[in-house]
Write an enzyme that holds these catalytic residues in place. Structure first.
Site, mmCIF file in Angstrom:
data_model
loop_
_atom_site.group_PDB
_atom_site.id
_atom_site.type_symbol
_atom_site.label_atom_id
_atom_site.label_comp_id
_atom_site.label_asym_id
_atom_site.label_seq_id
_atom_site.Cartn_x
_atom_site.Cartn_y
_atom_site.Cartn_z
ATOM 1 N N LYS A 1 6.412 16.277 6.235
ATOM 2 C CA LYS A 1 6.938 15.608 5.049
ATOM 3 C C LYS A 1 5.965 14.506 4.635
ATOM 4 C CE LYS A 1 11.863 15.408 4.410
ATOM 5 N NZ LYS A 1 13.011 14.547 4.697
ATOM 6 N N ILE A 2 5.561 14.603 3.383
ATOM 7 C CA ILE A 2 4.603 13.639 2.837
ATOM 8 C C ILE A 2 5.235 13.027 1.583
ATOM 9 C CG2 ILE A 2 2.294 13.397 1.794
ATOM 10 C CD1 ILE A 2 1.944 14.262 4.637
#
Ligand code: E4P
Length: 218
Positions: free
Chosen positions: A84-85
């Site tokens: 997750k960015i």
């Protein structure tokens, strides 16, 4: 629409998997902290081993270089981990570098269709529009999901849309009708989705009637 569980709680994941309806899990730093997990690596590995599908684990450092390094490290923990960015310019840079390395990214904290489009162009496998948090500030979170789905369809973009920040069963229904590929739901919402008072009273009545004819007075 597929259902992911939005939690870092091991028991909830165990239960959710048993129900046979969960095809992935999403976590975030708040959810991990809430469970008091201090060893990030071991908890992510544990969840990945339990779940028959993608498990999103978020980077917890700032700056493109540090995020990239940490993303590569997290990606080495399990085959099914997705990184997750956050939806920032630096996040785009990291996403495109990871995509070239075939590391899957879930771009998180998406609050506009433009952010989602750029995430997809950068190579994100998933985007997570936060429905509940938009509703909280008086916007229409589900409209964002609809817009993203429509744009992705229109241009044959293969990035999957995860309706996130889901607060109640009506959100899940609306996400499904909006064409979201996935809704990631808290455990309590998953249970609420299956609950109906008429089912409960129906079961009571069937058993009461059955006891009458079978002579079972217990
Ligand atoms: C999942 O990917 C998100 O991190 C999560 O759904 C956010 O939910 P919240 O807005 O209830 O914190």
């Amino acid at each position: 629409m597929r259902i992911f569980l939005d939690t870092a709680n091991i028991e909830q994941i165990q239960q959710g998997v048993k129900l046979g309806v969960i095809s992935g899990v999403t976590t975030n730093p708040t959810l991990v902290a809430k469970e008091g997990h201090s060893d990030y690596k071991s908890v992510v590995k544990q969840i990945c081993a339990m779940v028959p599908g993608p498990v999103s684990a978020e980077v917890v450092v700032e700056g493109a270089h540090a995020m990239l390094e940490q993303a590569r490290e997290i990606a080495s923990w399990a085959e099914n981990v997705v990184i997750k960015i956050p939806a920032t310019s630096e996040g785009l840079e990291v996403t495109s570098a990871l995509a070239k390395e075939l590391i899957k990214v879930n771009m998180t904290l998406v609050f506009s269709a433009n952010q989602a489009m750029l995430a997809s162009l950068a190579g994100a496998a998933y985007v997570s529009p936060f429905v509940g948090r938009l509703d909280d500030i008086g916007s229409d979170g589900m409209l964002l999901v609809k817009d993203i789905v429509e744009i992705f369809k229109g241009y044959n973009l293969t990035t999957k849309v995860i309706a996130a920040s889901i607060r109640h069963p009506q959100h899940c229904l609306a996400a499904a009708k909006s064409g979201a590929h996935i809704a990631t739901v808290p455990y309590n919402v998953l249970l609420q989705m299956m609950k109906h008072p008429l089912t409960d009273t129906g079961i009571e009545r069937f058993f009461a009637d059955w006891r009458k004819v079978s002579g079972d007075n217990t």
